[in-house]
Design a protein around this motif. Structure first.
Motif, PDB file in Angstrom:
ATOM      1  N   ALA A   1       0.827  -1.208   0.000  1.00 57.32           N
ATOM      2  CA  ALA A   1       0.000   0.000   0.000  1.00 57.32           C
ATOM      3  C   ALA A   1       0.861   1.258   0.000  1.00 57.32           C
ATOM      4  O   ALA A   1       0.573   2.235  -0.722  1.00 57.32           O
ATOM      5  N   LEU A   2       1.932   1.251   0.788  1.00 52.97           N
ATOM      6  CA  LEU A   2       2.814   2.416   0.833  1.00 52.97           C
ATOM      7  C   LEU A   2       3.597   2.569  -0.468  1.00 52.97           C
ATOM      8  O   LEU A   2       3.822   3.690  -0.939  1.00 52.97           O
ATOM      9  N   LEU A   3       4.004   1.442  -1.056  1.00 54.86           N
ATOM     10  CA  LEU A   3       4.722   1.519  -2.325  1.00 54.86           C
ATOM     11  C   LEU A   3       3.827   2.100  -3.420  1.00 54.86           C
ATOM     12  O   LEU A   3       4.271   2.916  -4.239  1.00 54.86           O
ATOM     13  N   ARG A   4       2.564   1.703  -3.428  1.00 55.72           N
ATOM     14  CA  ARG A   4       1.623   2.289  -4.401  1.00 55.72           C
ATOM     15  C   ARG A   4       1.470   3.795  -4.188  1.00 55.72           C
ATOM     16  O   ARG A   4       1.337   4.568  -5.129  1.00 55.72           O
ATOM     17  N   ARG A   5       1.501   4.215  -2.935  1.00 50.58           N
ATOM     18  CA  ARG A   5       1.317   5.632  -2.609  1.00 50.58           C
ATOM     19  C   ARG A   5       2.534   6.459  -3.012  1.00 50.58           C
ATOM     20  O   ARG A   5       2.396   7.596  -3.480  1.00 50.58           O
ATOM     21  N   TRP A   6       3.730   5.896  -2.836  1.00 49.40           N
ATOM     22  CA  TRP A   6       4.951   6.687  -2.983  1.00 49.40           C
ATOM     23  C   TRP A   6       5.687   6.488  -4.300  1.00 49.40           C
ATOM     24  O   TRP A   6       6.501   7.322  -4.687  1.00 49.40           O
ATOM     25  N   ALA A   7       5.425   5.407  -5.005  1.00 55.18           N
ATOM     26  CA  ALA A   7       6.234   5.108  -6.188  1.00 55.18           C
ATOM     27  C   ALA A   7       5.938   6.062  -7.332  1.00 55.18           C
ATOM     28  O   ALA A   7       4.789   6.477  -7.535  1.00 55.18           O
ATOM     29  N   GLU A   8       6.979   6.426  -8.076  1.00 54.45           N
ATOM     30  CA  GLU A   8       6.870   7.228  -9.284  1.00 54.45           C
ATOM     31  C   GLU A   8       7.261   6.348 -10.455  1.00 54.45           C
ATOM     32  O   GLU A   8       8.402   5.929 -10.568  1.00 54.45           O
ATOM     33  N   THR A   9       6.325   6.045 -11.317  1.00 55.55           N
ATOM     34  CA  THR A   9       6.614   5.147 -12.441  1.00 55.55           C
ATOM     35  C   THR A   9       6.751   5.924 -13.743  1.00 55.55           C
ATOM     36  O   THR A   9       6.471   7.111 -13.800  1.00 55.55           O
TER      37      THR A   9
END
Length: 231
Positions: free
Chosen positions: A223-231
């Protein structure tokens, strides 16, 4: 976050890398330094256009990119081609900060790579520590200076925005491979949280297998990776 990573290069791979670099042409390392660091960079660097240097870089990159600890700590989106630096006695690299943006066809980037945001710096130590004295990588932190001098084949990953230096070598030769990574997660504090959660879920899985606690940790990290990741 500063992370020391063991066994990035196994002995056979390390030996092949050293053999390639022994046949490479080394020139003035200041040629690839930013204008602000050129005056304090006193080392030799393998010619980035030499096919042997390219082959050595591909070997180092393959080893780093598949290392689980590095991937968990850095969450790399892109990695710069490796530089190989050599320090003879008396040579050093004074205090500096790495460029925020790297590549883009600058004179210091003869390979013309697209610009990369330097979030994380990585040094892989290639020399046996018993073969030279000095040459510590000294990183300035809020808790004081941290001197890093690792075994051959081991690496350290640290924030590229820190002030750091290489202490003078007083005996032997220090050989290292250096690169930078742009992370999927820009904020270093967020990367540390994700790394801690990944470490915790792996510890729980090792003790309990796929338990309820593991599932909740995995869910929270995702959940945190989805919130913070820039793809």
């Amino acid at each position: 976050m500063i992370v020391c990573i063991p066994n990035v290069l196994p002995p056979e791979t390390l030996g092949k890398l050293r053999s390639l670099l022994a046949r490479c042409h080394f020139g003035d390392g200041a040629a690839t330094a930013g204008w602000h660091a050129r005056g304090v960079k006193d080392n030799e660097q393998a010619d980035p256009l030499d096919p042997l240097t390219r082959e050595a870089g591909e070997i180092a990159a393959a080893a780093l990119e598949t290392n689980e600890v590095f991937r968990a700590a850095a969450l790399p989106r892109r990695i710069r081609p490796f530089l190989f630096a050599r320090y003879a006695p008396g040579r050093t690299y004074g205090t500096h900060v790495d460029d925020a943006l790297m590549g883009g066809g600058a004179p210091s980037d003869p390979r013309g790579e697209a610009p990369l945001r330097g979030d994380i710096a990585v040094t892989i130590f290639l020399s046996d520590p018993a073969s030279y004295d000095g040459g510590e990588l000294v990183i300035e932190t809020s808790a004081g200076e941290m001197a890093v001098r690792l075994g051959a084949g081991e690496a350290v990953a640290y924030p590229a925005g820190t002030l750091h230096r290489v202490a003078p070598v007083t005996r032997g030769k220090r050989l290292v491979a250096v690169t930078w990574a742009q992370s999927l997660v820009r904020d270093p504090a967020a990367r540390e949280i994700l790394f801690d959660l990944d470490t915790a879920r792996r510890d729980v899985f090792a003790r309990e297998g796929k338990s309820r606690a593991f599932d909740l940790l995995a869910k929270s990290r995702a959940a945190l990776l989805r919130r913070w990741a820039e793809t």
